[in-house]
Design a protein around this motif. Structure first.
Motif, PDB file in Angstrom:
ATOM      1  N   ALA A  68     -59.786 -18.446 -12.416  1.00  0.00           N
ATOM      2  CA  ALA A  68     -60.532 -17.210 -10.975  1.00  0.00           C
ATOM      3  C   ALA A  68     -59.784 -17.876 -10.159  1.00  0.00           C
ATOM      4  O   ALA A  68     -59.076 -16.104  -9.745  1.00  0.00           O
ATOM      5  CB  ALA A  68     -61.771 -18.436 -10.012  1.00  0.00           C
ATOM      6  N   ILE A  69     -58.057 -18.134 -10.364  1.00  0.00           N
ATOM      7  CA  ILE A  69     -56.678 -17.810  -9.240  1.00  0.00           C
ATOM      8  C   ILE A  69     -56.015 -17.013 -10.159  1.00  0.00           C
ATOM      9  O   ILE A  69     -55.448 -15.647  -9.360  1.00  0.00           O
ATOM     10  CB  ILE A  69     -56.101 -19.261  -9.236  1.00  0.00           C
ATOM     11  N   VAL A  70     -56.375 -17.262 -11.513  1.00  0.00           N
ATOM     12  CA  VAL A  70     -55.247 -16.577 -12.217  1.00  0.00           C
ATOM     13  C   VAL A  70     -55.700 -15.478 -12.260  1.00  0.00           C
ATOM     14  O   VAL A  70     -54.938 -13.886 -12.127  1.00  0.00           O
ATOM     15  CB  VAL A  70     -55.121 -16.587 -13.674  1.00  0.00           C
ATOM     16  N   ALA A  71     -56.792 -15.009 -12.349  1.00  0.00           N
ATOM     17  CA  ALA A  71     -58.021 -13.726 -12.093  1.00  0.00           C
ATOM     18  C   ALA A  71     -57.119 -12.635 -10.678  1.00  0.00           C
ATOM     19  O   ALA A  71     -57.651 -11.406 -10.855  1.00  0.00           O
ATOM     20  CB  ALA A  71     -59.221 -13.951 -12.211  1.00  0.00           C
ATOM     21  N   MET A  72     -57.241 -13.520  -9.549  1.00  0.00           N
ATOM     22  CA  MET A  72     -56.647 -13.351  -8.438  1.00  0.00           C
ATOM     23  C   MET A  72     -56.182 -12.843  -8.206  1.00  0.00           C
ATOM     24  O   MET A  72     -55.441 -11.716  -7.114  1.00  0.00           O
ATOM     25  CB  MET A  72     -57.308 -13.595  -7.522  1.00  0.00           C
ATOM     26  N   LEU A  73     -54.574 -13.094  -8.862  1.00  0.00           N
ATOM     27  CA  LEU A  73     -53.165 -13.072  -8.332  1.00  0.00           C
ATOM     28  C   LEU A  73     -52.978 -11.984  -9.584  1.00  0.00           C
ATOM     29  O   LEU A  73     -52.312 -11.438  -9.578  1.00  0.00           O
ATOM     30  CB  LEU A  73     -52.672 -14.486  -9.734  1.00  0.00           C
TER      31      LEU A  73
ATOM     32  N   GLU B 115     -48.666 -11.167 -14.133  1.00  0.00           N
ATOM     33  CA  GLU B 115     -49.463 -11.922 -14.723  1.00  0.00           C
ATOM     34  C   GLU B 115     -49.903 -11.926 -15.841  1.00  0.00           C
ATOM     35  O   GLU B 115     -50.741 -10.717 -16.531  1.00  0.00           O
ATOM     36  CB  GLU B 115     -50.922 -12.458 -13.826  1.00  0.00           C
ATOM     37  N   SER B 116     -50.597 -12.807 -16.676  1.00  0.00           N
ATOM     38  CA  SER B 116     -51.342 -12.494 -18.501  1.00  0.00           C
ATOM     39  C   SER B 116     -52.398 -13.748 -17.848  1.00  0.00           C
ATOM     40  O   SER B 116     -52.742 -14.501 -18.571  1.00  0.00           O
ATOM     41  CB  SER B 116     -50.950 -13.705 -19.318  1.00  0.00           C
ATOM     42  N   PRO B 117     -54.084 -13.229 -17.341  1.00  0.00           N
ATOM     43  CA  PRO B 117     -55.042 -14.302 -17.142  1.00  0.00           C
ATOM     44  C   PRO B 117     -55.460 -14.625 -19.052  1.00  0.00           C
ATOM     45  O   PRO B 117     -56.116 -15.413 -18.574  1.00  0.00           O
ATOM     46  CB  PRO B 117     -55.708 -13.163 -16.627  1.00  0.00           C
ATOM     47  N   ASP B 118     -54.732 -13.897 -19.579  1.00  0.00           N
ATOM     48  CA  ASP B 118     -55.335 -13.638 -20.823  1.00  0.00           C
ATOM     49  C   ASP B 118     -55.273 -15.397 -21.599  1.00  0.00           C
ATOM     50  O   ASP B 118     -55.355 -15.912 -22.463  1.00  0.00           O
ATOM     51  CB  ASP B 118     -55.186 -12.911 -22.018  1.00  0.00           C
ATOM     52  N   ASP B 119     -53.741 -15.984 -21.440  1.00  0.00           N
ATOM     53  CA  ASP B 119     -53.403 -16.981 -21.841  1.00  0.00           C
ATOM     54  C   ASP B 119     -53.182 -18.045 -20.509  1.00  0.00           C
ATOM     55  O   ASP B 119     -51.674 -17.674 -19.657  1.00  0.00           O
ATOM     56  CB  ASP B 119     -51.838 -16.763 -22.316  1.00  0.00           C
ATOM     57  N   LEU B 120     -53.623 -18.531 -20.437  1.00  0.00           N
ATOM     58  CA  LEU B 120     -53.954 -20.165 -19.483  1.00  0.00           C
ATOM     59  C   LEU B 120     -52.948 -20.899 -19.381  1.00  0.00           C
ATOM     60  O   LEU B 120     -52.757 -21.735 -18.268  1.00  0.00           O
ATOM     61  CB  LEU B 120     -54.938 -20.332 -19.151  1.00  0.00           C
TER      62      LEU B 120
END
Length: 150
Positions: free
Chosen positions: A16-21, A31-36
Motif C-alpha cells: 500500500a505504501i509503494v502504491a501511494m509513492l 517507483e516499481s510497484p510490481d516488484d516489492l
C-alpha cells in the motif's frame, strides 16, 4: 476524525505504501510497484534503525497515508538533534481531507518528544501545491537543495 490510527508501518503495509509513492507523475517515473523486493529489503533496514520511523495512517483497516521521520543527532546548532520528514503520501481518496495535516502534526509532535530542535523536509521544486501546504503548517523555504544521482 477519531477513526484514524497513525501507527508504525509493518512489512504487510509495504504494498500500500509503494502504491501511494507511485501514485503521482514523479512517483510513477521512479517507483516499481510490481516488484516489492527492493522495498521490503529497504524496510528491513529502516525497521532495524532506531532513528527511522515509517508510519502509516489507517482508516477502516485501509492504509490511507504514510511518511518517514528520520531523527539525526548533530554537532551544529550547539549539538542539536533534528528530524527530517520524507515520503509523505496520502491516498487519492483522502486528499483534501486534512489527513496530510494530521500526519505532519504527528511528525512535529514526535520530533518534539524526541527533543529535536528543528524539523526539516524537502519537496520537489515542481510540487507547488505541496509547498503551499507546508508553508500553511509553519514551514519556511530556507535553503537551496542539491542532489546527485549515483
Amino acid at each position: 476524525m477519531s477513526d484514524l490510527e497513525i501507527r508504525p508501518a509493518t512489512a504487510e503495509d509495504i504494498e500500500a505504501i509503494v502504491a501511494m509513492l507511485a501514485d503521482d507523475p514523479l512517483g510513477a517515473q521512479r517507483e516499481s510497484p510490481d516488484d516489492l523486493a527492493p522495498y521490503l529489503a529497504a524496510f528491513e533496514l529502516l525497521e532495524s534503525d532506531p532513528h527511522q520511523h515509517v508510519v502509516v495512517a489507517v482508516r477502516e483497516d485501509k492504509v490511507v497515508g504514510t511518511l518517514q521521520l528520520t531523527i539525526i543527532p548533530g554537532l551544529s546548532r550547539r549539538g542539536a538533534t533534528r528530524s527530517i520528514i520524507e515520503g509523505v503520501r496520502i491516498h487519492g481518496d483522502e486528499r483534501g481531507s486534512g489527513l496530510g495535516t494530521q500526519l505532519i502534526e504527528w511528525a512535529v509532535e514526535e520530533s518534539e518528544r524526541r527533543d529535536c530542535r528543528l524539523v526539516q523536509l524537502t519537496s520537489d521544486a515542481t510540487r507547488t501545491d505541496a509547498h503551499r501546504f507546508y508553508e500553511r503548517l509553519g514551514f519556511e523555504a530556507s535553503h537551496v537543495g542539491f542532489k546527485k544521482n549515483l
